[in-house]
Design a protein around this motif. Structure first.
Motif, PDB file in Angstrom:
ATOM      1  N   ILE A 128       0.844  -1.202   0.000  1.00  0.00           N
ATOM      2  CA  ILE A 128       0.000   0.000   0.000  1.00  0.00           C
ATOM      3  C   ILE A 128       0.881   1.254   0.000  1.00  0.00           C
ATOM      4  O   ILE A 128       0.622   2.208  -0.729  1.00  0.00           O
ATOM      5  CB  ILE A 128      -0.953  -0.008   1.227  1.00  0.00           C
ATOM      6  N   THR A 129       1.940   1.227   0.805  1.00  0.00           N
ATOM      7  CA  THR A 129       2.857   2.379   0.882  1.00  0.00           C
ATOM      8  C   THR A 129       3.537   2.617  -0.464  1.00  0.00           C
ATOM      9  O   THR A 129       3.650   3.752  -0.932  1.00  0.00           O
ATOM     10  CB  THR A 129       3.939   2.149   1.965  1.00  0.00           C
ATOM     11  N   GLN A 130       3.980   1.519  -1.097  1.00  0.00           N
ATOM     12  CA  GLN A 130       4.639   1.650  -2.407  1.00  0.00           C
ATOM     13  C   GLN A 130       3.683   2.241  -3.447  1.00  0.00           C
ATOM     14  O   GLN A 130       4.084   3.037  -4.287  1.00  0.00           O
ATOM     15  CB  GLN A 130       5.124   0.275  -2.881  1.00  0.00           C
ATOM     16  N   ASN A 177      -8.707  -3.435  -3.312  1.00  0.00           N
ATOM     17  CA  ASN A 177      -9.476  -4.668  -3.111  1.00  0.00           C
ATOM     18  C   ASN A 177      -8.754  -5.874  -3.694  1.00  0.00           C
ATOM     19  O   ASN A 177      -8.729  -6.944  -3.084  1.00  0.00           O
ATOM     20  CB  ASN A 177     -10.868  -4.547  -3.737  1.00  0.00           C
ATOM     21  N   ASN A 178      -8.166  -5.693  -4.879  1.00  0.00           N
ATOM     22  CA  ASN A 178      -7.440  -6.789  -5.524  1.00  0.00           C
ATOM     23  C   ASN A 178      -6.222  -7.218  -4.715  1.00  0.00           C
ATOM     24  O   ASN A 178      -5.810  -8.385  -4.756  1.00  0.00           O
ATOM     25  CB  ASN A 178      -7.007  -6.413  -6.946  1.00  0.00           C
ATOM     26  N   LEU A 179      -5.649  -6.267  -3.986  1.00  0.00           N
ATOM     27  CA  LEU A 179      -4.501  -6.590  -3.125  1.00  0.00           C
ATOM     28  C   LEU A 179      -4.965  -7.308  -1.851  1.00  0.00           C
ATOM     29  O   LEU A 179      -4.440  -8.368  -1.495  1.00  0.00           O
ATOM     30  CB  LEU A 179      -3.752  -5.302  -2.735  1.00  0.00           C
ATOM     31  N   LEU A 180      -5.950  -6.703  -1.180  1.00  0.00           N
ATOM     32  CA  LEU A 180      -6.283  -7.164   0.170  1.00  0.00           C
ATOM     33  C   LEU A 180      -7.230  -8.361   0.227  1.00  0.00           C
ATOM     34  O   LEU A 180      -7.097  -9.218   1.100  1.00  0.00           O
ATOM     35  CB  LEU A 180      -6.882  -6.005   0.991  1.00  0.00           C
ATOM     36  N   HIS A 181      -8.188  -8.432  -0.703  1.00  0.00           N
ATOM     37  CA  HIS A 181      -9.183  -9.511  -0.611  1.00  0.00           C
ATOM     38  C   HIS A 181      -8.576 -10.918  -0.633  1.00  0.00           C
ATOM     39  O   HIS A 181      -8.948 -11.749   0.193  1.00  0.00           O
ATOM     40  CB  HIS A 181     -10.257  -9.349  -1.693  1.00  0.00           C
ATOM     41  N   PRO A 182      -7.621 -11.193  -1.541  1.00  0.00           N
ATOM     42  CA  PRO A 182      -7.013 -12.532  -1.499  1.00  0.00           C
ATOM     43  C   PRO A 182      -6.270 -12.805  -0.188  1.00  0.00           C
ATOM     44  O   PRO A 182      -6.285 -13.925   0.318  1.00  0.00           O
ATOM     45  CB  PRO A 182      -6.036 -12.518  -2.688  1.00  0.00           C
ATOM     46  N   MET A 183      -5.611 -11.767   0.358  1.00  0.00           N
ATOM     47  CA  MET A 183      -4.893 -11.922   1.642  1.00  0.00           C
ATOM     48  C   MET A 183      -5.874 -12.256   2.765  1.00  0.00           C
ATOM     49  O   MET A 183      -5.621 -13.137   3.588  1.00  0.00           O
ATOM     50  CB  MET A 183      -4.151 -10.622   2.007  1.00  0.00           C
ATOM     51  N   ILE A 184      -6.985 -11.520   2.784  1.00  0.00           N
ATOM     52  CA  ILE A 184      -7.991 -11.722   3.836  1.00  0.00           C
ATOM     53  C   ILE A 184      -8.614 -13.110   3.703  1.00  0.00           C
ATOM     54  O   ILE A 184      -8.757 -13.841   4.694  1.00  0.00           O
ATOM     55  CB  ILE A 184      -9.074 -10.615   3.760  1.00  0.00           C
ATOM     56  N   ARG A 185      -8.928 -13.483   2.478  1.00  0.00           N
ATOM     57  CA  ARG A 185      -9.536 -14.806   2.231  1.00  0.00           C
ATOM     58  C   ARG A 185      -8.603 -15.930   2.698  1.00  0.00           C
ATOM     59  O   ARG A 185      -9.021 -16.879   3.364  1.00  0.00           O
ATOM     60  CB  ARG A 185      -9.836 -14.930   0.735  1.00  0.00           C
ATOM     61  N   GLU A 186      -7.326 -15.813   2.358  1.00  0.00           N
ATOM     62  CA  GLU A 186      -6.347 -16.841   2.731  1.00  0.00           C
ATOM     63  C   GLU A 186      -6.252 -16.972   4.258  1.00  0.00           C
ATOM     64  O   GLU A 186      -6.231 -18.077   4.805  1.00  0.00           O
ATOM     65  CB  GLU A 186      -4.976 -16.466   2.147  1.00  0.00           C
ATOM     66  N   GLN A 187      -6.209 -15.815   4.940  1.00  0.00           N
ATOM     67  CA  GLN A 187      -6.130 -15.822   6.402  1.00  0.00           C
ATOM     68  C   GLN A 187      -7.387 -16.435   7.022  1.00  0.00           C
ATOM     69  O   GLN A 187      -7.312 -17.179   7.997  1.00  0.00           O
ATOM     70  CB  GLN A 187      -5.960 -14.383   6.927  1.00  0.00           C
TER      71      GLN A 187
END
Length: 202
Positions: A51-53, A86-96
């Protein structure tokens, strides 16, 4: 993996209250998408780094945490930026979420996803419980709880899935319009049903 009961509802419907009662009264473990969404952007996380990048240092507070208010302004002003996030975070959230569900020890798991309908995540649950409340009550509670004005509360409710869309995916409905409307009774009845399902699955 344990039976997964999805729990959803619009803003100020009482999802957290309902989830907490399942946990406190019956020891049911909760996997909460909102909690995970905060974890994947904690300082030092891959999520926050990307997100920072992408958005630059303006979205980071002095203490290194995410400046949510600034990020919200950016993505509301530009739908393409919201899509990127959303494209960045949703897969991360789903995996967790899936990882946490694997470790559940209680008879069944409660998977709390506020935007289940909006993000089409009902397939992650075996059964879906919707905490149902009329929009007027939602708006009133949002104004009182979040200290926002009526117009802002109405906009938040309007931006979410409609009551009809949520009810369309519900296997079970918990009514939560009035204060303390026999919530525990409704939850106890559902708990008994879910235990029967677990035993049927053995």
């Amino acid at each position: 993996m344990a039976l997964v009961i999805g729990l959803t509802g619009g803003i100020a419907s009482g999802k957290t209250t309902v989830a907490n009662l399942f946990e406190q009264e019956f020891g049911i473990e909760i996997v909460d998408a909102d909690v995970i969404a905060r974890q994947v952007v904690e300082p030092g996380s891959a999520g926050l780094e990307q997100i920072t990048q992408h958005f630059g240092p303006e979205v980071i507070e002095a203490d290194g945490t995410l400046n949510r208010a600034r990020l919200r302004e950016i993505i509301f002003a530009d739908p393409s930026q919201k899509e990127w996030l959303n494209n960045l975070l949703h897969p991360m959230i789903r995996e967790q979420m899936l990882q946490q569900l694997e470790t559940v020890q209680s008879d069944y798991a409660l998977l709390v996803i506020p935007l289940m309908v909006e993000n089409n995540l009902q397939s992650l649950a075996d059964k879906v419980v919707v905490v149902d409340v009329d929009p007027e009550t939602q708006i009133q509670r949002t104004v009182e709880r979040d200290q926002v004005d009526q117009r802002q509360a109405e906009a938040i409710v309007a931006s979410q899935a409609s009551r009809e869309q949520r009810l369309a995916i519900a296997d079970y409905v918990i009514k939560n319009n009035t204060k303390n409307q026999k919530l525990l009774y409704q939850i106890t009845e559902l708990h008994k049903k879910f235990l029967e399902m677990c035993r049927g699955n053995l």
